[in-house]
Scaffold this motif. Sequence first.
Motif, PDB file in Angstrom:
ATOM      1  N   ALA A 124      12.327  79.827   4.299  1.00 32.09           N
ATOM      2  CA  ALA A 124      11.623  79.212   2.837  1.00 32.09           C
ATOM      3  C   ALA A 124      12.905  78.280   2.587  1.00 32.09           C
ATOM      4  N   SER A 125      14.188  78.746   2.652  1.00 27.97           N
ATOM      5  CA  SER A 125      15.380  77.962   2.178  1.00 27.97           C
ATOM      6  C   SER A 125      15.562  76.651   3.049  1.00 27.97           C
ATOM      7  N   PHE A 126      15.259  76.904   4.301  1.00 31.92           N
ATOM      8  CA  PHE A 126      15.644  75.865   5.354  1.00 31.92           C
ATOM      9  C   PHE A 126      14.480  74.696   4.822  1.00 31.92           C
ATOM     10  N   ASP A 140      25.699  82.215   9.869  1.00 32.27           N
ATOM     11  CA  ASP A 140      25.590  83.283   9.208  1.00 32.27           C
ATOM     12  C   ASP A 140      24.990  82.750   7.484  1.00 32.27           C
ATOM     13  N   SER A 141      24.949  81.564   7.433  1.00 27.18           N
ATOM     14  CA  SER A 141      24.515  81.138   6.085  1.00 27.18           C
ATOM     15  C   SER A 141      24.028  79.667   6.210  1.00 27.18           C
ATOM     16  N   LEU A 142      23.108  79.275   5.119  1.00 23.22           N
ATOM     17  CA  LEU A 142      22.530  77.899   5.302  1.00 23.22           C
ATOM     18  C   LEU A 142      23.616  76.903   4.128  1.00 23.22           C
ATOM     19  N   GLU A 167      15.198  71.158   4.132  1.00 20.97           N
ATOM     20  CA  GLU A 167      14.631  70.171   5.187  1.00 20.97           C
ATOM     21  C   GLU A 167      13.953  68.851   4.221  1.00 20.97           C
ATOM     22  N   THR A 168      13.017  69.357   3.511  1.00 18.89           N
ATOM     23  CA  THR A 168      12.203  68.262   2.541  1.00 18.89           C
ATOM     24  C   THR A 168      13.012  67.365   1.642  1.00 18.89           C
TER      25      THR A 168
END
Length: 150
Positions: A137-139, A73-75, A143-144
């Motif tokens: 975009a958030s992931f 449901d959320s990052l 990730e970076t």
Amino acid sequence: MFRKFDLPPLWLLACLCLAWMQKSALPLGLGFGPVWADLLGGLLVGGGVLMAVLALVEMRRARTTFMPHEEPDSLVTSGVFRLSRNPIYLGDVMILAGFILFWDAVPSLVLLPIYVWLLEKRFIEPEEARLRRKFVASFRKYETQTRRWL
């Protein structure tokens, strides 16, 4: 049906059983040294449990699932998730390594890369694909900034 039982803790339990059986049935006389192995093993097990608990608390706080095959449901990027994208799996690996050291099961060290590979292929890669699709975009940013393991 099988998916219900395809869970990292069950795979961890299977690896722990294999290490214990190896230690009991085929010790081979190899050893790390009792004092250091016990101390380091205990620290790894305790650290692994703490890492997993902190991650579960953070996921609970974000009101998202911790089940590997479910849609998140959320990052979550706060708390221990700033150190690792997979702190629960990292904790599991630490627990396995700790017990192998504690039991002085030297030949069972081969289970560590096997378990890491299994976690990556069965759980991490599919989870990251779901996160990539849902939080584009958030992931990508997360990730970076944060490594998969450490």
